[in-house]
Write a protein that holds these residues in place. Sequence first.
Motif, PDB file in Angstrom:
ATOM      1  N   VAL A  61       1.968 -32.084 -13.217  1.00  0.00           N
ATOM      2  CA  VAL A  61       0.854 -31.377 -12.488  1.00  0.00           C
ATOM      3  C   VAL A  61      -0.245 -31.580 -13.264  1.00  0.00           C
ATOM      4  N   ILE A  62      -1.367 -32.228 -13.097  1.00  0.00           N
ATOM      5  CA  ILE A  62      -2.373 -31.944 -14.725  1.00  0.00           C
ATOM      6  C   ILE A  62      -3.362 -30.909 -13.154  1.00  0.00           C
ATOM      7  N   GLY A  63      -4.430 -30.203 -14.474  1.00  0.00           N
ATOM      8  CA  GLY A  63      -5.282 -29.915 -13.494  1.00  0.00           C
ATOM      9  C   GLY A  63      -5.870 -28.215 -14.610  1.00  0.00           C
ATOM     10  N   ARG A  64      -6.637 -26.670 -13.661  1.00  0.00           N
ATOM     11  CA  ARG A  64      -7.091 -26.553 -14.249  1.00  0.00           C
ATOM     12  C   ARG A  64      -6.525 -24.900 -14.528  1.00  0.00           C
ATOM     13  N   LEU A  65      -6.893 -24.554 -15.441  1.00  0.00           N
ATOM     14  CA  LEU A  65      -5.675 -22.917 -14.956  1.00  0.00           C
ATOM     15  C   LEU A  65      -6.461 -21.408 -16.300  1.00  0.00           C
ATOM     16  N   PRO A  66      -6.817 -20.568 -15.117  1.00  0.00           N
ATOM     17  CA  PRO A  66      -8.147 -19.276 -16.263  1.00  0.00           C
ATOM     18  C   PRO A  66      -7.117 -19.254 -17.720  1.00  0.00           C
ATOM     19  N   ILE A  67      -7.867 -19.334 -18.730  1.00  0.00           N
ATOM     20  CA  ILE A  67      -7.317 -18.973 -20.070  1.00  0.00           C
ATOM     21  C   ILE A  67      -5.920 -17.663 -19.758  1.00  0.00           C
ATOM     22  N   GLU A  68      -6.467 -16.354 -19.100  1.00  0.00           N
ATOM     23  CA  GLU A  68      -5.816 -14.953 -19.034  1.00  0.00           C
ATOM     24  C   GLU A  68      -4.738 -15.265 -18.447  1.00  0.00           C
ATOM     25  N   ASN A  69      -4.290 -16.648 -17.598  1.00  0.00           N
ATOM     26  CA  ASN A  69      -2.779 -16.729 -17.246  1.00  0.00           C
ATOM     27  C   ASN A  69      -2.214 -17.545 -17.407  1.00  0.00           C
ATOM     28  N   LEU A  70      -2.464 -18.336 -18.953  1.00  0.00           N
ATOM     29  CA  LEU A  70      -1.536 -19.290 -19.212  1.00  0.00           C
ATOM     30  C   LEU A  70      -0.672 -18.031 -20.165  1.00  0.00           C
ATOM     31  N   GLN A  71       0.172 -17.368 -20.454  1.00  0.00           N
ATOM     32  CA  GLN A  71       0.947 -16.026 -20.915  1.00  0.00           C
ATOM     33  C   GLN A  71       1.898 -16.395 -18.936  1.00  0.00           C
ATOM     34  N   LYS A  72       1.189 -16.039 -18.210  1.00  0.00           N
ATOM     35  CA  LYS A  72       1.830 -15.536 -16.712  1.00  0.00           C
ATOM     36  C   LYS A  72       2.642 -17.457 -16.432  1.00  0.00           C
ATOM     37  N   LEU A  73       1.477 -18.196 -16.771  1.00  0.00           N
ATOM     38  CA  LEU A  73       2.703 -19.226 -16.178  1.00  0.00           C
ATOM     39  C   LEU A  73       3.104 -19.715 -16.956  1.00  0.00           C
ATOM     40  N   ALA A  74       3.897 -19.135 -18.117  1.00  0.00           N
ATOM     41  CA  ALA A  74       4.767 -19.617 -19.049  1.00  0.00           C
ATOM     42  C   ALA A  74       6.157 -18.767 -18.794  1.00  0.00           C
ATOM     43  N   GLU A  75       6.216 -17.586 -17.983  1.00  0.00           N
ATOM     44  CA  GLU A  75       6.727 -17.505 -17.826  1.00  0.00           C
ATOM     45  C   GLU A  75       7.479 -17.075 -16.221  1.00  0.00           C
ATOM     46  N   LEU A  76       6.847 -18.732 -15.718  1.00  0.00           N
ATOM     47  CA  LEU A  76       7.161 -19.183 -14.356  1.00  0.00           C
ATOM     48  C   LEU A  76       8.520 -19.451 -14.579  1.00  0.00           C
ATOM     49  N   LYS A  77       9.702 -19.668 -13.711  1.00  0.00           N
ATOM     50  CA  LYS A  77      10.559 -20.450 -14.142  1.00  0.00           C
ATOM     51  C   LYS A  77      11.048 -21.694 -13.354  1.00  0.00           C
ATOM     52  N   TYR A  78       9.513 -22.229 -12.847  1.00  0.00           N
ATOM     53  CA  TYR A  78       9.585 -23.614 -12.731  1.00  0.00           C
ATOM     54  C   TYR A  78       8.753 -24.224 -13.829  1.00  0.00           C
ATOM     55  N   VAL A  79       8.677 -23.838 -14.655  1.00  0.00           N
ATOM     56  CA  VAL A  79       7.812 -24.051 -15.565  1.00  0.00           C
ATOM     57  C   VAL A  79       8.549 -24.861 -16.513  1.00  0.00           C
ATOM     58  N   ARG A  80       8.598 -25.998 -17.554  1.00  0.00           N
ATOM     59  CA  ARG A  80       9.629 -27.055 -18.642  1.00  0.00           C
ATOM     60  C   ARG A  80       8.415 -26.531 -19.576  1.00  0.00           C
ATOM     61  N   TYR A  81       7.327 -27.383 -19.644  1.00  0.00           N
ATOM     62  CA  TYR A  81       5.938 -26.775 -21.180  1.00  0.00           C
ATOM     63  C   TYR A  81       4.899 -27.010 -20.268  1.00  0.00           C
ATOM     64  N   VAL A  82       4.605 -26.730 -21.043  1.00  0.00           N
ATOM     65  CA  VAL A  82       2.305 -26.438 -20.642  1.00  0.00           C
ATOM     66  C   VAL A  82       1.885 -27.599 -22.033  1.00  0.00           C
ATOM     67  N   ALA A  83       1.349 -28.896 -21.393  1.00  0.00           N
ATOM     68  CA  ALA A  83       0.281 -29.054 -23.044  1.00  0.00           C
ATOM     69  C   ALA A  83      -0.716 -29.065 -22.186  1.00  0.00           C
ATOM     70  N   PRO A  84      -2.371 -29.338 -24.084  1.00  0.00           N
ATOM     71  CA  PRO A  84      -3.176 -29.270 -23.123  1.00  0.00           C
ATOM     72  C   PRO A  84      -3.476 -30.991 -23.188  1.00  0.00           C
ATOM     73  N   GLN A  85      -3.980 -30.676 -22.131  1.00  0.00           N
ATOM     74  CA  GLN A  85      -4.864 -32.302 -21.300  1.00  0.00           C
ATOM     75  C   GLN A  85      -6.205 -32.642 -21.819  1.00  0.00           C
ATOM     76  N   VAL A  86      -5.769 -33.367 -23.033  1.00  0.00           N
ATOM     77  CA  VAL A  86      -7.328 -33.579 -23.955  1.00  0.00           C
ATOM     78  C   VAL A  86      -7.855 -34.903 -23.731  1.00  0.00           C
ATOM     79  N   SER A  87      -9.666 -34.328 -23.554  1.00  0.00           N
ATOM     80  CA  SER A  87     -10.299 -35.324 -22.884  1.00  0.00           C
ATOM     81  C   SER A  87     -10.532 -36.427 -24.846  1.00  0.00           C
ATOM     82  N   SER A  88     -10.386 -38.204 -24.377  1.00  0.00           N
ATOM     83  CA  SER A  88     -10.198 -38.213 -25.487  1.00  0.00           C
ATOM     84  C   SER A  88     -11.833 -38.970 -25.793  1.00  0.00           C
TER      85      SER A  88
END
Length: 865
Positions: free
Chosen positions: A838-865
């Motif tokens: 999935v691609i979307g936006r997340l408050p930056i203060e929750n990035l570490q909590k995102l990594a701690e979710l068991k469902y998450v394999r990898y998080v990468a930036p969606q870079v604008s070209s």
Amino acid sequence: MHQTFFFKLLAVLATSAVTILAFATLNSSQVTVTAAQDSETQGALQVLDASGKPMAICPLKHTSVKAEISGFISRVVVTQEFENPFKDKIEAVYTFPLPQNAAVDDMTMLVGDRTVRGRVLRREEAQAVYEAAKTGGKVASLLDQERPNIFTQSVANIMPGEQIKITISYVETLKYEDGSYEFVFPMVVGPRYIPGNASTGSPVSGGNGFAPDTDSVPDASRLTPRPVAKGMRVGHDISLEVALDAGVAIENISSGSHPIDMQRPYVSQAQVRLKNSSVIPNKDFILRYDVAGKSISDALLTHRSEKGGFFTLILQPPDRITVTDVTPKELVFVLDTSGSMSGFPVEKAKETMKLALDSLYPADTFNLITFAGDTHILFPEPVPATRENLQKAQTFLSSRSGGGGTEMMKAIKAALDPSDAQGHMRIVCFMTDGYVGNDMGIIAEVRNHPNARVFAFGIGSSVNRFLLDKMAEQGRGDVEYVALSDDGSAAARRFHERVRNPLLTDISLEWNGLPVADVYPQRIPDLFGAKPVVLTGRYTAAGTGVVRLKGKMSGHDFVRDIPVAFPDAKTQHDVLAPLWARSRIDDLMGQDFNGMQGGTMRPDLKETITNLGLEYRLMTQFTSFVAVEEMIVTDGGTPRRIDVPVELPAGVSREGVFGEGDSAQSRPSGTMQTFASTTSSGTNYNRVFSGKQVSSVSETVTVRSGSAAKSKDERGGNVGGGGGGRGVGSGVGAGRGGGLPASGPGPAQTNVDALIEPNPSPDEEKRQLLLTKLHPSILAVVERLKTKATPGADEVKFMRGEKAEVQIWLTDKSPEALAKLKELGFEIILDPKSAKLVIGRLPIENLQKLAELKYVRYVAPQVSS
């Protein structure tokens, strides 16, 4: 103690993506996983198949082939399913065969629910587009043609656990003889012998095969895919379906190569599929079927579009007149006794050749040549076919066995050179599997000897049909294929009949003013069996008239008139355009096979072939398909290259090809392996394979319900253990010898004891979790928030106010997982339905909590070209 060990071991195995795949695919109370080592998948936990044979961990999971046959034309769609079983993103590279006459006119890439249609570009331009996409972290695929029957598929930036499908489409005409059609789909590239002096350094052609580039075969490293390790089977399989509509009643459908299931909804139709839906791809699939009447009618198929008019003309062969030519013939039999022919293939060839020798007439003269690394000639010159001489030949033949290289060029010259100064025709019969890399040079050499007729016999389960077809075509003879299960006596009888009583020779066609142009083949081959004359060309205007077929039959003139009509408009049969373009490309290649072989083709021919490929959207030696998914951008680092291993063709001896040392698995560095060989000029040289060598380890971990056991086979040595997360291995040895440090990202070299102990601290576990799951740019944001540092320059590329625009790769895309993302304030922008992304936006203060979710394999930036 045992129980504690068991649970620790399960915890280790549960963290491995490969082990997850193993448990998902095995339904057994006992699961066996091996820590196998090789140069490509170091430390990857291996899976055993149902018979207990280890399967190579492989990014290619399955190939699906679906063919639709209508009349004498087949449209085939090949789907290759790639999946990343490793913990890092990869580039998968697969070398595979397609039919030598196929007009490959489409490629698409499926990434999730998005379909990207490939573009045809000049080969160097397609390579540049692919490399730029690979470096930029975009999912991309590249399809190159190495030979008319060998192709390379590269797929870059496959994320862990993700699937990408590549579909390739081609059209071809079927072979027909004496009432029977034949459909062939090749499944594996046989091991090519590479003559010449080895190039130094890295392969110029960019390949990673078991053989280096040489001065005789500059692209050898792209023609020699490494076979799966000894004692293992490839980790991918193949399924095949054929929808057949012959237009007339079908009789006697059969496949001598594979068991098949069949349905017959109508007398003129059939649905055929492999009985086993997951076949190991190690031999050609061959389907034969007879049609009612045992004859083919004259037919003119036409198509007209903005590109102009195209046609294919099919003319039925004349009835055979049973008048045998007893004129004395000079026949030279040439037998390949190289290592790839060792065992069953050479015995089948000897059986067929013995029967062919028995059919000689007393007034005939003959000779016998065998070749491997050296060429052996039985008699100084052809001798009469007396009982005594034939007995010498049979004795000589019985003494031959398979072994050594395939110095075919020397045998070609020995067999054909004497014909240049003769006043009579020499008939040469070659029996070989054609496993050589200098095939185009050999075809060019055959063409240089017009006073000889060349008959080619392909012996084996997956022979080089491009080489054998072209040898017969350029040598104005015929080709026969003999599988290991075929009747050698039937092939010998057909050879005798073709030599003694060709059906129609010296064929020509008069168009009588009809508006046609660029008709191929320009030289119509002689007919040795009940095959039709097939011509493809262009027409410039509507018109009707009569074409005249002329030739010689048993020494007498043969003439037949055929009425034809070229329409002004015809939208049907659009495949005729690429089939014509493919025929013209084939003709242009034949004008400079030596240049094609050496990479120095005449510029005018190269440019014409390139333009044909671009205009008609076709694969050629100089045009490639490339597809890039622009929406999804992965980590911009270089993906780890994984070359898909291949099976050896059924019946081919591994030791006969690679020797006892099994040199196919590595091109050694440090420990150099040297193979004595001979150049085509007769001088000896040492062929050195350079590359990476990793000793194998046979450590196994067997998990049983209620207990655990670990066994080590001390034969392995010099294998390093891997470090945790994305770090570099520490070099802990398993088995004998000191450790080699793991190099680069990828699955660590596995040492079970090192993985289980010691236990990391909670803070270290959390740190390793972030390193494993977060792209460095995302991790930098997490660290900045902790230290309240100034935002970095990279953040501008994916930050939207106080939110980060990211790609989230999931292990499980369930409603529960998506609900957890929403709880963290994740706003979905793009949700590919068939991908775990999935691609979307997340408050930056929750990035570490995102990594701690068991469902998450990898998080990468969606870079604008």
